[in-house]
Design a protein around this motif. Sequence first.
Motif, mmCIF file in Angstrom:
data_model
loop_
_atom_site.group_PDB
_atom_site.id
_atom_site.type_symbol
_atom_site.label_atom_id
_atom_site.label_comp_id
_atom_site.label_asym_id
_atom_site.label_seq_id
_atom_site.Cartn_x
_atom_site.Cartn_y
_atom_site.Cartn_z
ATOM 1 N N SER A 22 14.164 -26.297 -34.784
ATOM 2 C CA SER A 22 14.818 -24.759 -34.317
ATOM 3 C C SER A 22 16.109 -25.154 -35.236
ATOM 4 N N GLN A 23 16.806 -26.331 -34.871
ATOM 5 C CA GLN A 23 18.118 -26.310 -35.317
ATOM 6 C C GLN A 23 18.047 -26.606 -37.005
ATOM 7 N N ARG A 24 16.848 -26.975 -37.148
ATOM 8 C CA ARG A 24 16.756 -27.496 -38.954
ATOM 9 C C ARG A 24 16.730 -26.005 -39.579
ATOM 10 N N ARG A 25 15.805 -25.228 -38.976
ATOM 11 C CA ARG A 25 15.261 -24.034 -39.536
ATOM 12 C C ARG A 25 16.639 -23.182 -39.869
ATOM 13 N N GLN A 26 16.796 -22.797 -41.279
ATOM 14 C CA GLN A 26 17.829 -21.828 -41.739
ATOM 15 C C GLN A 26 17.509 -20.566 -41.384
ATOM 16 N N LYS A 27 18.354 -19.769 -40.660
ATOM 17 C CA LYS A 27 18.238 -18.467 -40.544
ATOM 18 C C LYS A 27 18.270 -17.595 -41.513
ATOM 19 N N ASP A 28 18.967 -17.806 -42.808
ATOM 20 C CA ASP A 28 19.214 -17.016 -43.794
ATOM 21 C C ASP A 28 19.085 -17.701 -45.007
ATOM 22 N N PRO A 29 17.960 -18.562 -45.404
ATOM 23 C CA PRO A 29 17.904 -19.607 -46.624
ATOM 24 C C PRO A 29 17.946 -18.855 -47.763
ATOM 25 N N LEU A 31 16.554 -19.420 -51.282
ATOM 26 C CA LEU A 31 15.473 -19.839 -51.494
ATOM 27 C C LEU A 31 15.084 -19.277 -53.028
ATOM 28 N N PRO A 32 14.369 -20.216 -53.847
ATOM 29 C CA PRO A 32 14.096 -19.931 -55.313
ATOM 30 C C PRO A 32 13.539 -18.616 -55.514
ATOM 31 N N GLU A 33 13.983 -17.817 -56.811
ATOM 32 C CA GLU A 33 13.572 -16.505 -57.096
ATOM 33 C C GLU A 33 12.189 -16.381 -57.098
ATOM 34 N N THR A 34 11.390 -17.501 -57.073
ATOM 35 C CA THR A 34 9.948 -17.365 -57.055
ATOM 36 C C THR A 34 9.391 -17.117 -55.762
ATOM 37 N N VAL A 35 10.249 -16.982 -54.680
ATOM 38 C CA VAL A 35 9.678 -16.715 -53.261
ATOM 39 C C VAL A 35 9.604 -15.204 -52.791
ATOM 40 N N THR A 36 8.678 -14.731 -52.360
ATOM 41 C CA THR A 36 8.619 -13.457 -51.746
ATOM 42 C C THR A 36 8.572 -13.513 -50.326
ATOM 43 N N ARG A 37 9.180 -12.604 -49.703
ATOM 44 C CA ARG A 37 9.390 -12.456 -48.186
ATOM 45 C C ARG A 37 8.493 -11.354 -47.709
ATOM 46 N N LEU A 38 7.454 -11.629 -46.731
ATOM 47 C CA LEU A 38 6.595 -10.665 -46.155
ATOM 48 C C LEU A 38 6.866 -10.740 -44.634
ATOM 49 N N THR A 39 6.722 -9.677 -43.862
ATOM 50 C CA THR A 39 6.813 -9.716 -42.477
ATOM 51 C C THR A 39 5.513 -9.023 -41.683
ATOM 52 N N THR A 40 5.493 -9.162 -40.331
ATOM 53 C CA THR A 40 4.158 -8.667 -39.688
ATOM 54 C C THR A 40 5.129 -7.804 -38.793
ATOM 55 N N PRO A 41 4.250 -6.846 -38.179
ATOM 56 C CA PRO A 41 4.765 -6.055 -36.873
ATOM 57 C C PRO A 41 5.409 -6.679 -35.769
ATOM 58 N N GLU A 42 4.734 -8.049 -35.522
ATOM 59 C CA GLU A 42 5.234 -8.870 -34.298
ATOM 60 C C GLU A 42 6.647 -9.574 -34.751
ATOM 61 N N GLY A 43 6.864 -9.417 -35.949
ATOM 62 C CA GLY A 43 8.121 -10.159 -36.343
ATOM 63 C C GLY A 43 7.956 -11.570 -37.189
ATOM 64 N N SER A 44 6.751 -11.864 -37.272
ATOM 65 C CA SER A 44 6.753 -12.953 -38.146
ATOM 66 C C SER A 44 7.131 -12.835 -39.610
ATOM 67 N N ILE A 45 7.298 -14.052 -40.266
ATOM 68 C CA ILE A 45 7.860 -13.958 -41.562
ATOM 69 C C ILE A 45 6.868 -15.032 -42.363
ATOM 70 N N VAL A 46 6.686 -14.387 -43.487
ATOM 71 C CA VAL A 46 5.925 -15.357 -44.477
ATOM 72 C C VAL A 46 6.688 -15.339 -45.751
ATOM 73 N N VAL A 62 8.221 -25.487 -53.876
ATOM 74 C CA VAL A 62 7.639 -25.606 -52.574
ATOM 75 C C VAL A 62 8.232 -26.384 -51.628
ATOM 76 N N ALA A 63 8.906 -27.731 -52.084
ATOM 77 C CA ALA A 63 9.615 -28.372 -51.318
ATOM 78 C C ALA A 63 11.036 -27.790 -50.823
ATOM 79 N N THR A 64 11.648 -27.319 -51.538
ATOM 80 C CA THR A 64 12.805 -26.514 -51.332
ATOM 81 C C THR A 64 12.571 -25.413 -49.955
ATOM 82 N N THR A 65 11.570 -24.786 -50.047
ATOM 83 C CA THR A 65 11.227 -23.630 -49.290
ATOM 84 C C THR A 65 10.793 -24.225 -47.943
ATOM 85 N N ILE A 66 9.992 -25.196 -48.082
ATOM 86 C CA ILE A 66 9.567 -25.850 -46.564
ATOM 87 C C ILE A 66 10.576 -26.337 -45.984
#
Length: 341
Positions: A22-29, A31-46, A62-66
């Motif tokens: 949780s500490q390593r996870r960036q809240k507002d990362p 990311l490369p321009e090749t990344v698209t952000r999707l969300t679900t009604p429950e609040g999950s992020i893809v 891929v490595a940067t995003t993960i």
Amino acid sequence: HYFGTFHSADSEAVEVLWQVRSQRRQKDPELPETVTRLTTPEGSIVYLVGTAHFSDSSKKDVATTIQAVQPDVVVVELCQYRVSMLKMDEKTLLKEAKDINLEKVQQAIKQNGMMSGLMQILLLKVSAHITEQLGMAPGGEFREAFKEAGKVPFCKFHLGDRPIPVTFKRAIAALSLWQKARLAWGLCFLSDPISKEDVEKCKQKDLLEQTMSEMIGEFPALHRTIVAERDIYLTHTLRQAARCVEAPPHAEKVPAVVVGVVGMGHVSGIERNWEKELNISEIMSVAPPSRLGIVMRTMLKVAMWGLLGYACYRASKGMGRVILSLPTVRSLLPDIRTPSC
């Protein structure tokens, strides 16, 4: 008493690891321009990483995003028939990708039937041609995703693509005899060079839209089965992965963070399908051949075997101009592997 102590220590370790992630996870990362952000009604992020296969920069994306988002699940555009490429070393993969032998032809035909099997071998030849020109083994971005997912505590790794035998059988069934002949001819006897610069262009969405329209014009049925239907399947598996996860210590349900790694040509389709109702069973079925189809297949079997079989061996550098230029078709190429029986 000892069991209770062990269980307590184990629970504490799980909670500590969860907190570390949780500490390593960036809240507002960033990311490369090749990344698209999707969300679900429950609040999950893809976080959907659009890649160009055979691309070094896609591996870095891929490595940067993960590393930045520390996901609960990583989903890749592979199926169970192609999972072996994740654990093989680059040298072995490079050699195998270039080597299309009689055993692979026989296995492909045994598994998929004559037409689908030979078409698979022809596409393998295209992949081998690209591999030889670029000196790069296929599936690098998926191996990168597998490696990085292993470094993230509690991260699961999912195969998100439709089984390749289903895709091939539906694609072949959707093509007319004339279209099959044109496709086979294009894959066998026309050749174009390809460079690393050409590969990187596949990450540009404006060029993708243009080449997508070319494909629809040339082979609409092929576009539907190889691209559009797999968009639906990938959307379904990404949604499944994005279900809420249980957080320690009290197994509380919390929104998930998911990283999806797919060919750039699938990104727009996944976006379009994200909030739609999807019918997966419809795109998993393979219709039995008609009586006329059986008769035609019997009549043409020997002739097609001779023509396409000869092409598979002789056209080691053959590539269709139209087919090779289409990144959504090319997205399937590095993933195609004949499974061991």
